[in-house]
Design a protein around this motif. Structure first.
Motif, mmCIF file in Angstrom:
data_model
loop_
_atom_site.group_PDB
_atom_site.id
_atom_site.type_symbol
_atom_site.label_atom_id
_atom_site.label_comp_id
_atom_site.label_asym_id
_atom_site.label_seq_id
_atom_site.Cartn_x
_atom_site.Cartn_y
_atom_site.Cartn_z
ATOM 1 N N VAL A 7 -29.674 -47.444 -18.942
ATOM 2 C CA VAL A 7 -30.623 -48.415 -19.471
ATOM 3 C C VAL A 7 -31.994 -48.132 -19.465
ATOM 4 O O VAL A 7 -32.585 -48.309 -20.353
ATOM 5 N N LEU A 8 -32.362 -47.466 -18.212
ATOM 6 C CA LEU A 8 -33.867 -47.126 -18.265
ATOM 7 C C LEU A 8 -33.942 -45.812 -19.250
ATOM 8 O O LEU A 8 -35.142 -45.960 -19.852
ATOM 9 N N ILE A 9 -32.990 -45.003 -19.679
ATOM 10 C CA ILE A 9 -33.189 -44.078 -20.813
ATOM 11 C C ILE A 9 -33.171 -44.794 -21.884
ATOM 12 O O ILE A 9 -34.062 -44.438 -23.092
ATOM 13 N N GLY A 10 -32.402 -45.928 -22.249
ATOM 14 C CA GLY A 10 -32.509 -46.521 -23.400
ATOM 15 C C GLY A 10 -33.989 -47.258 -23.685
ATOM 16 O O GLY A 10 -34.754 -47.180 -24.819
ATOM 17 N N ILE A 11 -34.691 -47.623 -22.603
ATOM 18 C CA ILE A 11 -36.052 -48.333 -22.623
ATOM 19 C C ILE A 11 -36.933 -47.206 -22.745
ATOM 20 O O ILE A 11 -37.962 -47.376 -23.842
ATOM 21 N N CYS A 12 -36.941 -45.899 -22.349
ATOM 22 C CA CYS A 12 -37.964 -44.977 -22.547
ATOM 23 C C CYS A 12 -37.757 -44.367 -23.856
ATOM 24 O O CYS A 12 -38.535 -43.961 -24.360
ATOM 25 N N GLU A 13 -36.565 -44.388 -24.540
ATOM 26 C CA GLU A 13 -36.203 -43.614 -25.966
ATOM 27 C C GLU A 13 -36.528 -44.762 -26.783
ATOM 28 O O GLU A 13 -36.774 -44.324 -28.186
ATOM 29 N N SER A 14 -36.851 -45.909 -26.655
ATOM 30 C CA SER A 14 -36.812 -47.060 -27.505
ATOM 31 C C SER A 14 -37.999 -46.911 -28.756
ATOM 32 O O SER A 14 -37.711 -47.033 -29.850
ATOM 33 N N CYS A 15 -38.929 -46.518 -28.512
ATOM 34 C CA CYS A 15 -40.187 -46.012 -29.618
ATOM 35 C C CYS A 15 -40.445 -44.628 -29.680
ATOM 36 O O CYS A 15 -41.408 -44.230 -30.511
ATOM 37 N N SER A 16 -39.453 -43.687 -29.272
ATOM 38 C CA SER A 16 -39.694 -42.237 -29.563
ATOM 39 C C SER A 16 -39.523 -42.314 -31.151
ATOM 40 O O SER A 16 -40.381 -41.588 -31.577
ATOM 41 N N PHE A 17 -38.541 -42.831 -31.661
ATOM 42 C CA PHE A 17 -38.261 -42.403 -33.229
ATOM 43 C C PHE A 17 -39.446 -42.977 -34.070
ATOM 44 O O PHE A 17 -40.186 -42.414 -34.764
ATOM 45 N N THR A 18 -39.383 -44.302 -34.006
ATOM 46 C CA THR A 18 -40.359 -45.285 -34.713
ATOM 47 C C THR A 18 -41.869 -44.820 -34.413
ATOM 48 O O THR A 18 -42.795 -45.052 -35.213
ATOM 49 N N GLY A 19 -42.080 -44.355 -33.179
ATOM 50 C CA GLY A 19 -43.539 -43.936 -32.756
ATOM 51 C C GLY A 19 -44.179 -42.985 -33.333
ATOM 52 O O GLY A 19 -45.153 -42.883 -33.948
ATOM 53 N N VAL A 20 -43.257 -41.799 -33.574
ATOM 54 C CA VAL A 20 -43.385 -40.753 -34.576
ATOM 55 C C VAL A 20 -43.637 -40.956 -36.060
ATOM 56 O O VAL A 20 -44.469 -40.455 -36.379
ATOM 57 N N ILE A 21 -42.836 -41.782 -36.456
ATOM 58 C CA ILE A 21 -42.910 -42.339 -37.768
ATOM 59 C C ILE A 21 -44.147 -43.023 -37.930
ATOM 60 O O ILE A 21 -45.016 -42.814 -39.034
ATOM 61 N N TYR A 22 -44.608 -43.792 -37.171
ATOM 62 C CA TYR A 22 -46.061 -44.383 -37.332
ATOM 63 C C TYR A 22 -47.005 -43.421 -37.093
ATOM 64 O O TYR A 22 -47.826 -43.556 -37.972
ATOM 65 N N VAL A 23 -47.230 -42.373 -36.125
ATOM 66 C CA VAL A 23 -48.203 -41.626 -36.154
ATOM 67 C C VAL A 23 -48.268 -40.779 -37.754
ATOM 68 O O VAL A 23 -49.113 -40.387 -37.971
ATOM 69 N N ILE A 24 -47.062 -40.308 -38.174
ATOM 70 C CA ILE A 24 -46.919 -39.427 -39.406
ATOM 71 C C ILE A 24 -47.562 -40.354 -40.447
ATOM 72 O O ILE A 24 -48.371 -40.007 -41.327
ATOM 73 N N GLY A 25 -47.349 -41.780 -40.454
ATOM 74 C CA GLY A 25 -47.957 -42.408 -41.505
ATOM 75 C C GLY A 25 -49.286 -42.631 -41.282
ATOM 76 O O GLY A 25 -49.969 -43.256 -42.283
ATOM 77 N N SER A 26 -49.769 -42.379 -40.184
ATOM 78 C CA SER A 26 -51.306 -42.762 -39.883
ATOM 79 C C SER A 26 -52.086 -41.528 -40.204
ATOM 80 O O SER A 26 -53.353 -41.909 -40.345
ATOM 81 N N TRP A 27 -51.609 -40.207 -40.271
ATOM 82 C CA TRP A 27 -52.454 -39.254 -40.507
ATOM 83 C C TRP A 27 -52.342 -38.494 -41.965
ATOM 84 O O TRP A 27 -53.174 -37.826 -42.408
ATOM 85 N N TYR A 28 -51.160 -38.782 -42.578
ATOM 86 C CA TYR A 28 -50.956 -38.132 -43.967
ATOM 87 C C TYR A 28 -51.288 -39.035 -45.234
ATOM 88 O O TYR A 28 -51.004 -40.205 -45.044
ATOM 89 N N LYS A 29 -51.462 -38.309 -46.129
ATOM 90 C CA LYS A 29 -51.675 -39.059 -47.550
ATOM 91 C C LYS A 29 -50.178 -39.190 -48.017
ATOM 92 O O LYS A 29 -49.168 -38.931 -47.565
ATOM 93 N N PRO A 30 -50.083 -40.440 -48.634
ATOM 94 C CA PRO A 30 -48.754 -40.811 -49.441
ATOM 95 C C PRO A 30 -47.828 -39.855 -50.015
ATOM 96 O O PRO A 30 -46.585 -39.820 -49.714
ATOM 97 N N GLU A 31 -48.662 -38.789 -50.654
ATOM 98 C CA GLU A 31 -47.695 -37.647 -51.062
ATOM 99 C C GLU A 31 -47.566 -36.656 -50.226
ATOM 100 O O GLU A 31 -46.772 -35.874 -50.671
ATOM 101 N N GLU A 32 -47.772 -36.574 -49.015
ATOM 102 C CA GLU A 32 -47.485 -35.816 -48.018
ATOM 103 C C GLU A 32 -46.522 -36.283 -46.981
ATOM 104 O O GLU A 32 -45.834 -35.699 -46.253
ATOM 105 N N ILE A 33 -46.024 -37.486 -47.185
ATOM 106 C CA ILE A 33 -45.180 -38.278 -45.960
ATOM 107 C C ILE A 33 -43.742 -37.654 -46.275
ATOM 108 O O ILE A 33 -43.055 -37.599 -45.157
#
Length: 477
Positions: free
Chosen positions: A155-181
């Motif tokens: 259960v604790l692993i699930g909580i810690c893992e919950s935003c690992s995937f979408t968090g990285v996606i969010y950072v990628i979308g914040s730094w790169y241009k549309p044609e780089e994503i």
């Protein structure tokens, strides 16, 4: 929009006027190679290429390793179960299923609020901290002496893992241009099938070489954690990261002017009205559910099919043949992401990617196509691996002007899609029906056709929004 792009172009030119734009120095050869390989546009100046190279190293290294270990862990819990965990701590009946359910319940329910919180926090602190917690609790599983401890740790692993995937996606979308994503998201995504491929090999090595070392049983080496405090980045509008120069940080912000909107510091009271009042949440979540469904045939059902024919397939082939479908998914994802970036087009790669999946499922539904035909059917469905990065990249670019909506919608896509596939696969692909999962093949054929239909809907809606944006810009002149 035109004025914003011009401002970004002027800022980029001003920042690079006093920079050495020639590809010299320790990173020069690497940048020259990536330019030759068309990873960078030829017209991009050296300062911007160096910036993008740093972003790739800092964001993707941590992101891919984090995603890799997560999928390795999800696969490893099953491998650990069959390698001695069941006997070591006295698991009985369907407790493995309950342990898995506990993880997914914690993972899916905490994902949306956790990802929304990321837009208000220092992501380069929060994500590595959750990564450290994930490593601590996976290590806790290794020392568990009873089922209750395993439940709590998962259960604790699930909580810690919950935003690992979408968090990285969010950072990628914040730094790169549309044609780089597209390419970056594809690289990030292939860590998932790689984790699945390597899990069995690593577990076999641990089983052979590490059993009872230092008093620990063999299954206790199944979990891996990775910390990334030093490497990962926060979003660009916050304080300068340690590995970027001031000019690079200024350039990182200026080149995104008019392309992305940074998150606000205060919680937006109208966030739910914005999210639920637009089409993005409904359509992208629906597409993600379909994509998660269409992943299923090339994974566990393929292995169960092979295992049901011991007179034809050895244990070695049962373990290795499914990796062909995994390799297809990796190649398809990389090609589709590159094409999407180069052509600034997501709908065409999505359709082209879906066609082999459709053909593979048709072969499996027909069934009487010979052994080679059925193997081809399973392998062709591996092309679905390209649809996840394509869909996530499309969503990220479409919502570039609302950081909060982007975080909530991408988190909803992953949470709801995972929650749906967790129980639908039990109905579609029950192990007792191996080798012919007719219900699953027919249902996946239907969801693949629906996937094509939703691609058309996304294309129509994004084009409609683009026309409205152009119209509003013209009326403001």
């Amino acid at each position: 929009m035109g004025e914003s792009k011009a401002l970004a172009h002027d800022s980029t030119r001003e920042l690079s006027e006093d920079e050495d734009t020639s590809p010299r120095g320790h990173d020069g050869l690497w940048i020259q190679f990536l330019t030759w390989a068309r990873w960078y546009p030829k017209e991009m100046n050296h300062l911007e290429k160096r910036l993008v190279l740093k972003l790739d190293v800092l964001i993707l290294t941590f992101g891919c390793l984090s995603f890799f270990t997560k999928y390795l862990d999800q696969q490893a819990i099953t491998n650990a179960y069959v390698s001695g965990m069941k006997e070591d701590i006295g698991l009985v009946g369907n407790e493995l299923n309950y342990i898995t359910a506990a993880f997914w319940a914690a993972y899916c329910t905490s994902m949306i609020p956790a990802c929304y919180y990321l837009t208000r926090s220092r992501i380069n602190i929060i994500l590595p901290t959750l990564e450290a917690g994930w490593g601590l609790f996976t290590f806790g599983c290794a020392w568990a002496q009873n089922p209750g401890t395993i439940y709590a740790m998962r259960v604790l692993i699930g909580i810690c893992e919950s935003c690992s995937f979408t968090g990285v996606i969010y950072v990628i979308g914040s730094w790169y241009k549309p044609e780089e994503i597209g390419r970056r998201v594809s690289l990030f995504f292939i860590a998932s099938p790689l984790g699945t491929m390597f899990a069995g090999y690593l577990q076999a090595a641990a089983y052979t070489n590490l059993n009872n070392t230092h008093g620990l049983a063999r299954w206790r080496y199944s979990s891996i954690s990775f910390l990334g405090y030093l490497a990962f980045l926060d979003v660009p509008h916050r304080p300068k990261p340690r590995f970027l120069t001031h000019k690079e940080h200024e350039l990182a912000n200026s080149r995104l002017v008019g392309l992305t909107t940074p998150s606000q510091l205060k919680v937006s009271r109208d966030i739910f009205r914005r999210v639920l009042g637009r089409w993005h949440w409904y359509v992208f979540v629906a597409q993600w559910i379909l994509v998660d469904q269409n992943f299923l045939a090339s994974s566990t059902p393929f292995s169960l099919y092979l295992k049901a024919k011991p007179d034809i397939y050895s244990v070695t082939r049962i373990n290795t043949l499914p990796t062909i479908a995994t390799a297809v998914s990796i190649v398809a994802a990389l090609i589709a992401g590159t094409v999407a970036d180069k052509k600034r087009n997501f709908w065409l790669p999505s359709i082209i990617t879906t066609i082999p999946v459709l053909l593979g499922l048709v072969l499996l539904v027909i069934w009487n196509v010979g052994e080679a035909g059925r193997l081809a059917g399973f392998i062709l469905t591996g092309a679905e691996g390209a649809m996840s990065p394509l869909t996530m990249s499309w969503a990220t670019i479409t919502m570039a002007n609302d950081a909060e909506e982007r975080a909530i919608v991408t988190a909803s896509m992953n949470a709801i899609g995972q929650a749906m596939s967790a129980w639908t696969q039990l109905l579609q692909y029950p192990a007792v029906e191996a080798p012919n999962f007719r219900r699953g093949f027919i249902s996946n054929l239907a969801t693949t056709v629906a996937q094509l239909a939703v691609v058309a809907v996304m294309l129509l809606l994004t084009r409609r929004d683009a026309r409205r944006t152009r119209g509003s810009n013209l009326s403001a002149i």
